[in-house]
Design a protein around this motif. Structure first.
Motif, PDB file in Angstrom:
ATOM      1  N   THR A  32       0.986  -1.164  -0.043  1.00 51.39           N
ATOM      2  CA  THR A  32       0.056   0.230   0.055  1.00 51.39           C
ATOM      3  C   THR A  32       0.942   1.283  -0.081  1.00 51.39           C
ATOM      4  O   THR A  32       0.334   2.339  -0.523  1.00 51.39           O
ATOM      5  CB  THR A  32      -0.969   0.174   1.143  1.00 51.39           C
ATOM      6  OG1 THR A  32      -0.175  -0.336   2.372  1.00 51.39           O
ATOM      7  CG2 THR A  32      -1.969  -1.136   1.021  1.00 51.39           C
ATOM      8  N   ARG A  33       1.952   1.345   0.567  1.00 54.33           N
ATOM      9  CA  ARG A  33       2.796   2.469   0.518  1.00 54.33           C
ATOM     10  C   ARG A  33       3.316   2.567  -0.814  1.00 54.33           C
ATOM     11  O   ARG A  33       3.221   3.956  -1.309  1.00 54.33           O
ATOM     12  CB  ARG A  33       4.096   2.245   1.293  1.00 54.33           C
ATOM     13  CG  ARG A  33       5.251   1.139   0.795  1.00 54.33           C
ATOM     14  CD  ARG A  33       6.410   1.353   1.901  1.00 54.33           C
ATOM     15  NE  ARG A  33       7.368   0.383   1.084  1.00 54.33           N
ATOM     16  CZ  ARG A  33       7.899  -0.774   1.946  1.00 54.33           C
ATOM     17  NH1 ARG A  33       7.512  -0.836   3.074  1.00 54.33           N
ATOM     18  NH2 ARG A  33       8.681  -1.410   1.222  1.00 54.33           N
ATOM     19  N   PHE A  34       3.452   1.762  -1.659  1.00 56.37           N
ATOM     20  CA  PHE A  34       3.613   2.095  -3.071  1.00 56.37           C
ATOM     21  C   PHE A  34       2.484   2.674  -3.842  1.00 56.37           C
ATOM     22  O   PHE A  34       2.443   3.757  -4.558  1.00 56.37           O
ATOM     23  CB  PHE A  34       4.101   0.796  -4.019  1.00 56.37           C
ATOM     24  CG  PHE A  34       5.311   0.193  -3.691  1.00 56.37           C
ATOM     25  CD1 PHE A  34       6.440   1.000  -3.056  1.00 56.37           C
ATOM     26  CD2 PHE A  34       5.585  -1.202  -3.697  1.00 56.37           C
ATOM     27  CE1 PHE A  34       7.523   0.479  -2.828  1.00 56.37           C
ATOM     28  CE2 PHE A  34       6.894  -1.833  -3.117  1.00 56.37           C
ATOM     29  CZ  PHE A  34       7.634  -0.998  -2.507  1.00 56.37           C
ATOM     30  N   VAL A  35       1.335   2.142  -3.609  1.00 57.48           N
ATOM     31  CA  VAL A  35       0.066   2.755  -4.184  1.00 57.48           C
ATOM     32  C   VAL A  35      -0.008   4.237  -3.627  1.00 57.48           C
ATOM     33  O   VAL A  35      -0.051   5.177  -4.453  1.00 57.48           O
ATOM     34  CB  VAL A  35      -1.002   1.999  -3.647  1.00 57.48           C
ATOM     35  CG1 VAL A  35      -2.486   2.680  -4.193  1.00 57.48           C
ATOM     36  CG2 VAL A  35      -1.115   0.649  -4.116  1.00 57.48           C
ATOM     37  N   ARG A  36       0.026   4.594  -2.454  1.00 61.39           N
ATOM     38  CA  ARG A  36       0.073   5.730  -1.793  1.00 61.39           C
ATOM     39  C   ARG A  36       1.333   6.986  -2.780  1.00 61.39           C
ATOM     40  O   ARG A  36       0.945   8.217  -3.129  1.00 61.39           O
ATOM     41  CB  ARG A  36       0.398   5.915  -0.350  1.00 61.39           C
ATOM     42  CG  ARG A  36      -0.636   6.037   0.318  1.00 61.39           C
ATOM     43  CD  ARG A  36      -0.108   6.089   2.029  1.00 61.39           C
ATOM     44  NE  ARG A  36      -1.137   5.428   2.758  1.00 61.39           N
ATOM     45  CZ  ARG A  36      -2.347   6.088   3.201  1.00 61.39           C
ATOM     46  NH1 ARG A  36      -2.736   7.030   2.487  1.00 61.39           N
ATOM     47  NH2 ARG A  36      -3.126   5.274   3.585  1.00 61.39           N
ATOM     48  N   PHE A  37       2.284   6.384  -2.889  1.00 54.84           N
ATOM     49  CA  PHE A  37       3.450   6.814  -3.570  1.00 54.84           C
ATOM     50  C   PHE A  37       2.995   7.324  -4.753  1.00 54.84           C
ATOM     51  O   PHE A  37       3.195   8.614  -5.245  1.00 54.84           O
ATOM     52  CB  PHE A  37       4.840   6.430  -3.426  1.00 54.84           C
ATOM     53  CG  PHE A  37       6.117   6.867  -4.288  1.00 54.84           C
ATOM     54  CD1 PHE A  37       6.749   7.921  -3.700  1.00 54.84           C
ATOM     55  CD2 PHE A  37       6.233   6.476  -5.542  1.00 54.84           C
ATOM     56  CE1 PHE A  37       7.688   8.299  -4.512  1.00 54.84           C
ATOM     57  CE2 PHE A  37       7.307   6.640  -6.188  1.00 54.84           C
ATOM     58  CZ  PHE A  37       7.914   7.816  -5.839  1.00 54.84           C
ATOM     59  N   PHE A  38       2.554   6.426  -5.561  1.00 57.30           N
ATOM     60  CA  PHE A  38       2.242   6.691  -7.004  1.00 57.30           C
ATOM     61  C   PHE A  38       0.978   7.525  -7.130  1.00 57.30           C
ATOM     62  O   PHE A  38       0.833   8.271  -8.185  1.00 57.30           O
ATOM     63  CB  PHE A  38       1.849   5.417  -7.684  1.00 57.30           C
ATOM     64  CG  PHE A  38       3.015   4.268  -7.885  1.00 57.30           C
ATOM     65  CD1 PHE A  38       4.267   4.861  -8.352  1.00 57.30           C
ATOM     66  CD2 PHE A  38       2.874   2.942  -7.549  1.00 57.30           C
ATOM     67  CE1 PHE A  38       5.351   3.918  -8.315  1.00 57.30           C
ATOM     68  CE2 PHE A  38       4.085   2.187  -7.621  1.00 57.30           C
ATOM     69  CZ  PHE A  38       5.272   2.442  -8.117  1.00 57.30           C
ATOM     70  N   LEU A  39       0.068   7.325  -6.131  1.00 56.16           N
ATOM     71  CA  LEU A  39      -1.071   8.340  -6.169  1.00 56.16           C
ATOM     72  C   LEU A  39      -0.608   9.707  -5.935  1.00 56.16           C
ATOM     73  O   LEU A  39      -1.030  10.679  -6.555  1.00 56.16           O
ATOM     74  CB  LEU A  39      -2.407   7.675  -5.240  1.00 56.16           C
ATOM     75  CG  LEU A  39      -2.880   6.501  -5.669  1.00 56.16           C
ATOM     76  CD1 LEU A  39      -4.077   6.125  -4.969  1.00 56.16           C
ATOM     77  CD2 LEU A  39      -3.588   6.825  -7.185  1.00 56.16           C
ATOM     78  N   LYS A  40       0.489   9.709  -4.962  1.00 51.48           N
ATOM     79  CA  LYS A  40       0.830  11.147  -4.733  1.00 51.48           C
ATOM     80  C   LYS A  40       1.591  11.885  -5.713  1.00 51.48           C
ATOM     81  O   LYS A  40       1.284  13.017  -6.014  1.00 51.48           O
ATOM     82  CB  LYS A  40       1.826  11.010  -3.382  1.00 51.48           C
ATOM     83  CG  LYS A  40       2.448  12.288  -2.888  1.00 51.48           C
ATOM     84  CD  LYS A  40       3.288  12.061  -1.806  1.00 51.48           C
ATOM     85  CE  LYS A  40       3.656  13.497  -1.168  1.00 51.48           C
ATOM     86  NZ  LYS A  40       4.762  13.311  -0.241  1.00 51.48           N
ATOM     87  N   ASN A  41       2.032  11.110  -6.721  1.00 55.22           N
ATOM     88  CA  ASN A  41       2.855  11.519  -7.863  1.00 55.22           C
ATOM     89  C   ASN A  41       1.829  11.983  -8.805  1.00 55.22           C
ATOM     90  O   ASN A  41       2.164  12.894  -9.669  1.00 55.22           O
ATOM     91  CB  ASN A  41       3.823  10.773  -8.131  1.00 55.22           C
ATOM     92  CG  ASN A  41       5.046  10.526  -7.436  1.00 55.22           C
ATOM     93  OD1 ASN A  41       5.381  11.366  -6.758  1.00 55.22           O
ATOM     94  ND2 ASN A  41       5.639   9.351  -7.650  1.00 55.22           N
ATOM     95  N   LEU A  42       0.596  11.584  -8.747  1.00 56.08           N
ATOM     96  CA  LEU A  42      -0.336  11.949  -9.664  1.00 56.08           C
ATOM     97  C   LEU A  42      -1.250  13.204  -9.114  1.00 56.08           C
ATOM     98  O   LEU A  42      -2.136  13.507  -9.710  1.00 56.08           O
ATOM     99  CB  LEU A  42      -1.428  10.702  -9.910  1.00 56.08           C
ATOM    100  CG  LEU A  42      -0.928   9.534 -10.777  1.00 56.08           C
ATOM    101  CD1 LEU A  42      -1.936   8.315 -10.804  1.00 56.08           C
ATOM    102  CD2 LEU A  42      -0.597   9.882 -12.025  1.00 56.08           C
ATOM    103  N   SER A  47      -2.961  12.242   2.536  1.00 59.63           N
ATOM    104  CA  SER A  47      -3.845  12.521   3.650  1.00 59.63           C
ATOM    105  C   SER A  47      -5.353  12.451   3.312  1.00 59.63           C
ATOM    106  O   SER A  47      -6.358  12.147   4.078  1.00 59.63           O
ATOM    107  CB  SER A  47      -3.571  14.134   4.003  1.00 59.63           C
ATOM    108  OG  SER A  47      -4.019  15.136   3.193  1.00 59.63           O
ATOM    109  N   GLN A  48      -5.599  12.381   2.010  1.00 63.19           N
ATOM    110  CA  GLN A  48      -7.024  12.151   1.693  1.00 63.19           C
ATOM    111  C   GLN A  48      -7.170  10.729   1.337  1.00 63.19           C
ATOM    112  O   GLN A  48      -8.472  10.413   1.213  1.00 63.19           O
ATOM    113  CB  GLN A  48      -7.290  12.972   0.096  1.00 63.19           C
ATOM    114  CG  GLN A  48      -7.237  14.300   0.210  1.00 63.19           C
ATOM    115  CD  GLN A  48      -8.188  14.934   0.944  1.00 63.19           C
ATOM    116  OE1 GLN A  48      -9.480  14.269   0.947  1.00 63.19           O
ATOM    117  NE2 GLN A  48      -8.101  15.932   1.435  1.00 63.19           N
ATOM    118  N   LEU A  49      -6.365   9.906   1.458  1.00 63.93           N
ATOM    119  CA  LEU A  49      -6.588   8.334   1.403  1.00 63.93           C
ATOM    120  C   LEU A  49      -6.456   7.691   2.632  1.00 63.93           C
ATOM    121  O   LEU A  49      -5.546   7.684   3.298  1.00 63.93           O
ATOM    122  CB  LEU A  49      -5.274   7.683   0.545  1.00 63.93           C
ATOM    123  CG  LEU A  49      -5.059   8.448  -0.884  1.00 63.93           C
ATOM    124  CD1 LEU A  49      -3.837   7.655  -1.532  1.00 63.93           C
ATOM    125  CD2 LEU A  49      -6.175   7.708  -1.721  1.00 63.93           C
TER     126      LEU A  49
END
Length: 132
Positions: A32-42, A47-49
């Motif tokens: 999940t930390r990778f998902v957070r990282f990739f979504l942050k880059n988008l 904080s919204q997740l």
């Protein structure tokens, strides 16, 4: 000392679990930390997740505030990530006849995932309350 700290930090707003919604997207299972990282880059703030979990190998459940849902969907669709609007993880949906053992397996997997989220030490109280 408390006065200075109070001036330099803003109090956290309490999040009402009733204002949280789930968005299901076709994203390959990974940490999940990778998902957070990739979504942050988008452009999606971490904080919204409020919670990220996976249903099977390629469906991601994103728990967000209802006011942020449309923005999240817009960003995901702009990246050609499929949004699963009518998805229900507690229901067996494979084509053809559903066998009773498949239905039981699906239900058990659903309840195990929810129990794991509730029992996770890092899960905020509002997330635990949402899934109860």
């Amino acid at each position: 000392m408390k006065c200075i700290l109070g001036l330099k930090t803003s109090p956290r707003r309490k999040i009402n679990p009733k204002n949280l919604v789930k968005v299901y997207a076709r994203i390959e299972a990974q940490k999940t930390r990778f998902v957070r990282f990739f979504l942050k880059n988008l452009g999606i703030p971490s904080s919204q997740l409020k919670n990220i979990s996976f249903v099977g190998k390629n469906i991601c459940e994103l728990l967000v505030h209802k006011n942020f849902k449309d923005q999240l969907i817009k960003v995901l669709q702009s990246c050609e990530i499929e949004i699963l609007n009518d998805f229900d993880p507690s229901v067996f949906t494979k084509e053809g006849e559903a066998k009773s053992e498949d239905i039981k397996r699906t239900e058990l997997a659903y309840y195990k995932r929810i129990t794991d989220i509730i029992n996770r030490r890092e899960s905020p109280e509002y997330v635990k309350e949402y899934y109860k």
